[in-house]
Design a protein around this motif. Sequence first.
Motif, short mmCIF file in Angstrom:
data_model
loop_
_atom_site.label_atom_id
_atom_site.label_comp_id
_atom_site.label_asym_id
_atom_site.label_seq_id
_atom_site.Cartn_x
_atom_site.Cartn_y
_atom_site.Cartn_z
N GLN A 1 39.14 -32.02 14.86
CA GLN A 1 39.65 -31.30 14.51
C GLN A 1 40.24 -30.87 16.20
OE1 GLN A 1 35.66 -28.71 14.64
NE2 GLN A 1 36.74 -26.83 14.41
N VAL A 2 38.92 -31.99 17.34
CA VAL A 2 40.14 -31.16 18.08
C VAL A 2 41.57 -32.16 18.69
CG1 VAL A 2 40.08 -32.80 20.94
CG2 VAL A 2 38.05 -31.75 19.71
N ILE A 3 41.64 -32.99 18.03
CA ILE A 3 43.14 -33.88 17.65
C ILE A 3 43.95 -32.90 16.97
CG2 ILE A 3 44.59 -35.46 17.06
CD1 ILE A 3 42.27 -37.50 17.13
N LEU A 4 42.97 -32.26 16.04
CA LEU A 4 44.43 -31.24 15.09
C LEU A 4 44.63 -30.18 15.78
CD1 LEU A 4 45.49 -30.27 12.26
CD2 LEU A 4 43.41 -29.41 11.79
N TYR A 5 43.59 -29.38 16.54
CA TYR A 5 44.67 -28.41 17.04
C TYR A 5 45.70 -28.97 18.80
CZ TYR A 5 40.72 -25.50 15.17
OH TYR A 5 40.17 -25.22 14.25
N SER A 6 45.28 -30.04 19.41
CA SER A 6 45.94 -30.75 20.35
C SER A 6 47.26 -30.85 19.76
CB SER A 6 44.86 -31.44 20.92
OG SER A 6 43.93 -30.78 21.51
N VAL A 7 46.98 -32.04 18.88
CA VAL A 7 48.64 -31.79 18.43
C VAL A 7 49.43 -30.45 17.81
CG1 VAL A 7 50.11 -33.25 16.84
CG2 VAL A 7 47.77 -33.79 18.07
N MET A 8 48.77 -29.99 17.71
CA MET A 8 49.74 -29.14 16.02
C MET A 8 50.13 -27.99 18.07
SD MET A 8 47.16 -27.80 13.69
CE MET A 8 48.47 -26.47 12.74
N SER A 9 48.91 -28.15 18.57
CA SER A 9 49.37 -26.76 20.00
C SER A 9 50.44 -27.10 20.46
CB SER A 9 48.85 -26.42 20.93
OG SER A 9 47.40 -25.83 20.10
N PHE A 10 50.54 -28.80 20.97
CA PHE A 10 51.20 -29.77 21.64
C PHE A 10 52.87 -29.67 20.78
CE2 PHE A 10 53.93 -33.94 22.33
CZ PHE A 10 54.42 -33.15 23.69
N LEU A 11 53.96 -29.65 19.66
CA LEU A 11 54.36 -29.58 19.12
C LEU A 11 54.54 -28.19 19.11
CD1 LEU A 11 53.12 -32.30 16.22
CD2 LEU A 11 54.88 -32.28 17.90
N PHE A 12 54.07 -27.21 18.60
CA PHE A 12 55.07 -26.24 18.76
C PHE A 12 55.46 -25.45 19.46
CE2 PHE A 12 53.17 -25.44 14.00
CZ PHE A 12 53.98 -25.02 13.77
#
Length: 276
Positions: free
Chosen positions: A169-180
Amino acid sequence: MQKRLDYVLNHALLVHFLLFGMYLVGMWLVHLALVSLVTFFHLQLDHNFSVIDNWLNDQSWGIAFVTKLVTLVISLNFINIWSTSRKPFVDLIKGHHSGPVKSVWAYCLFILLFMLVYGRPIFNPLGHISVLNVITSIIGTSLFFASDVFVVLTLEDLYPVQKRERAQQVILYSVMSFLFAKNVFAYTDGFDFSYLILSLILFFLLFYKDAGWRTVIPFLLFVAIPHFSLFGKDPFWKGEYSPFIYKWPIESLHYLIILIVLFCYTYYKKKNVNSK
């Protein structure tokens, strides 16, 4: 709260991925609409693209603020369609009343001390210091991180993820926020790898002992605001308006080391508690 979307998608983390992804896509669309509108009016005034580019750079935090705020309001209203609460946002605020645990404050203070001791901030000799721009940066930085937190916690209230899936969950949110963030605000290179690491730290602390939305307070006060708004790492303006800059640059690797240290310490502490 009734979880009607679970009837279709019987996996909370998948629901989080889809709805958080829709929130980020919405951010991209709102930002695109704002920039297109601004460009249209500039072209009507016969301004060339260099003028438009300079205006976008000067008003970048204003555009980002409006983008995040509009997207947050729309997204929360959309996500809460599946909520049976009459005032879901108010219930969210009241439901996380305990505030961040002492460890979260300690972790954030540790990161601040690291920035002060290792980075050794000095007075910015080349900056055009502006109190108004510093305040703008502080407000923009706060909303930038806080909006993600409120969307995530809204999803968590509606579709709680099992604790064994917290890491994903932590990795998912962080990576998605970063990429966008990196691609939506493509006219700046400020959303670099260090932003990803800071996002990982934020979401790691957010779910640490389920501390709640108030986790964002020590993170903003001791980590994000000093780093971005005060020490010259603003993602849009860099150190142009910052009162201080790092004497010794803090690179992404340093924040990665901090994240690893926090994770190892938390794991060690948890293991000791369980062994007693």
